[in-house]
Design an enzyme around this catalytic site. Sequence first.
Site, PDB file in Angstrom:
ATOM      1  N   ARG A 170      52.151 -26.354 -40.303  1.00 18.04           N
ATOM      2  CA  ARG A 170      53.587 -26.267 -39.969  1.00 18.04           C
ATOM      3  C   ARG A 170      54.431 -26.559 -41.203  1.00 18.04           C
ATOM      4  O   ARG A 170      55.512 -26.009 -41.380  1.00 18.04           O
ATOM      5  CB  ARG A 170      53.935 -27.284 -38.883  1.00 18.04           C
ATOM      6  CG  ARG A 170      53.249 -27.048 -37.536  1.00 18.04           C
ATOM      7  CD  ARG A 170      53.581 -28.187 -36.596  1.00 18.04           C
ATOM      8  NE  ARG A 170      52.976 -28.068 -35.284  1.00 18.04           N
ATOM      9  CZ  ARG A 170      51.766 -28.534 -34.971  1.00 18.04           C
ATOM     10  NH1 ARG A 170      51.005 -29.108 -35.869  1.00 18.04           N
ATOM     11  NH2 ARG A 170      51.304 -28.410 -33.738  1.00 18.04           N
ATOM     12  N   ARG A 198      49.930 -31.646 -23.916  1.00 14.39           N
ATOM     13  CA  ARG A 198      48.609 -31.145 -24.348  1.00 14.39           C
ATOM     14  C   ARG A 198      47.547 -32.236 -24.227  1.00 14.39           C
ATOM     15  O   ARG A 198      46.396 -31.957 -23.891  1.00 14.39           O
ATOM     16  CB  ARG A 198      48.694 -30.642 -25.796  1.00 14.39           C
ATOM     17  CG  ARG A 198      49.424 -29.324 -25.896  1.00 14.39           C
ATOM     18  CD  ARG A 198      49.450 -28.832 -27.333  1.00 14.39           C
ATOM     19  NE  ARG A 198      50.053 -27.505 -27.406  1.00 14.39           N
ATOM     20  CZ  ARG A 198      50.725 -27.046 -28.449  1.00 14.39           C
ATOM     21  NH1 ARG A 198      50.874 -27.807 -29.527  1.00 14.39           N
ATOM     22  NH2 ARG A 198      51.220 -25.830 -28.446  1.00 14.39           N
ATOM     23  N   HIS A 218      54.887 -34.561 -35.748  1.00 16.14           N
ATOM     24  CA  HIS A 218      54.375 -33.377 -35.036  1.00 16.14           C
ATOM     25  C   HIS A 218      53.617 -32.503 -36.040  1.00 16.14           C
ATOM     26  O   HIS A 218      54.050 -31.429 -36.428  1.00 16.14           O
ATOM     27  CB  HIS A 218      55.545 -32.623 -34.399  1.00 16.14           C
ATOM     28  CG  HIS A 218      55.132 -31.377 -33.673  1.00 16.14           C
ATOM     29  ND1 HIS A 218      54.275 -31.393 -32.593  1.00 16.14           N
ATOM     30  CD2 HIS A 218      55.471 -30.073 -33.858  1.00 16.14           C
ATOM     31  CE1 HIS A 218      54.097 -30.157 -32.163  1.00 16.14           C
ATOM     32  NE2 HIS A 218      54.808 -29.333 -32.915  1.00 16.14           N
ATOM     33  N   ASP A 231      53.192 -32.371 -27.299  1.00 13.17           N
ATOM     34  CA  ASP A 231      51.897 -32.949 -27.676  1.00 13.17           C
ATOM     35  C   ASP A 231      51.354 -33.840 -26.553  1.00 13.17           C
ATOM     36  O   ASP A 231      50.146 -33.862 -26.303  1.00 13.17           O
ATOM     37  CB  ASP A 231      52.039 -33.746 -28.986  1.00 13.17           C
ATOM     38  CG  ASP A 231      52.533 -32.874 -30.126  1.00 13.17           C
ATOM     39  OD1 ASP A 231      52.266 -31.660 -30.097  1.00 13.17           O
ATOM     40  OD2 ASP A 231      53.214 -33.388 -31.036  1.00 13.17           O
TER      41      ASP A 231
END
Length: 314
Positions: free
Chosen positions: A88, A151, A175, A148
Amino acid sequence: MKITVVGAGAVGATTADNLVRRNIAEEIILLDIKEGFAEGKAQDMMQTSALLGFDSKIKGVTNDYLSTAGSEVAVITSGIPRKPGMTREELIGTNANIVKTVVDNLIKHSPDIIILIVSNPMDTMTYLALKSSGLPKNRIIGMGGALDSARFKYQLSDKLNASANDLNAIVIGGHGDTTMIPLIKHATWNSVAVTDFLNEDEQADIVKKTMVGGATLTALIGTSAWYAPGAAAAAMVESIVKDQNRLFTASVYLEGEYGQEDINIGVPVIINKKGWDKIVPMKLSAEEEELFKASADAVRKMNQVLFDEGVLKK
Ligand SMILES: NC(=O)C1=CN([C@@H]2O[C@H](COP(=O)(O)OP(=O)(O)OC[C@H]3O[C@@H](n4cnc5c(N)ncnc54)[C@H](O)[C@@H]3O)[C@@H](O)[C@H]2O)C=CC1
Ligand SMILES: O=C([O-])CC(=O)C(=O)O
């Protein structure tokens, strides 16, 4: 009540779709820079109204910020997503200028707005939005931990053969593939510690799979995920709009909390009509504290790029 979603790509359109189905705003503005793109997606969503039974209106616009005037909340998803094999953090060069410009434009027309940042690298983009806008810290929130944590619950539910709705589990920290911290020792299955059911190897496997959740999907799909990201952003917007006081982990500005300052990073917070309201303190173990410190160091290094590249001035 008006909500703006900037970026009508995969995540932005999914966020808007989730919001319009919830019927929580009279008007949703979907804005993209690509001519006609947001208009087309908005019209497609409006054509589900007779099938799904919502009354909210969604309007697509091409870079027209006048249409966003008076928005109470905006979600920023504009920018490029990563491709398989990328992190990212590699998106910073393109996305920093996009996020900065979008924030400027939004504030011009909606000075009281609360902004939820989704674009990656999210913690650094949230820091940039706060520093470049000068808005009160409670009105800039980064979305990452909510996704997150969802998940994390998915991975736990899969292993335990449990309903994800019966699980309580959060991810704090940055993140990023290596910076997020799934707090497995704090996770419960309706108040019973999940560690009662999982050996150390199983716990480590769930933590690892959670951390690389986004990268795993990017490898499978060829671009990054959007269903859970869009649902997570919409859930946070709902908590703002309905003043729900829900507890999410979100990237917020720390001034000494969790031992950190001058940084946006994921911690548990209450989300309500003020934006993020209170930071919820947690008792972390020495090992978790170490991980949080290392995560903050990595996020801070990424923030430094904003100064090095002149996007932010000291
Ligand atoms: N924080 C999180 O948990 C998550 C973050 N993301 C991030 O969200 C971002 C968007 O991802 P996708 O929707 O999959 O990408 P996408 O490529 O499908 O959509 C991005 C959209 O932004 C638009 N855009 C670019 N510059 C713009 C500008 N200046 N003004 C308005 N619109 C502009 C593009 O035209 C495109 O339609 C990426 O940076 C991605 O990494 C994605 C998933 C989760
Ligand atoms: O993985 C990515 O690049 C997009 C994202 O932040 C996520 O899905 O968690």
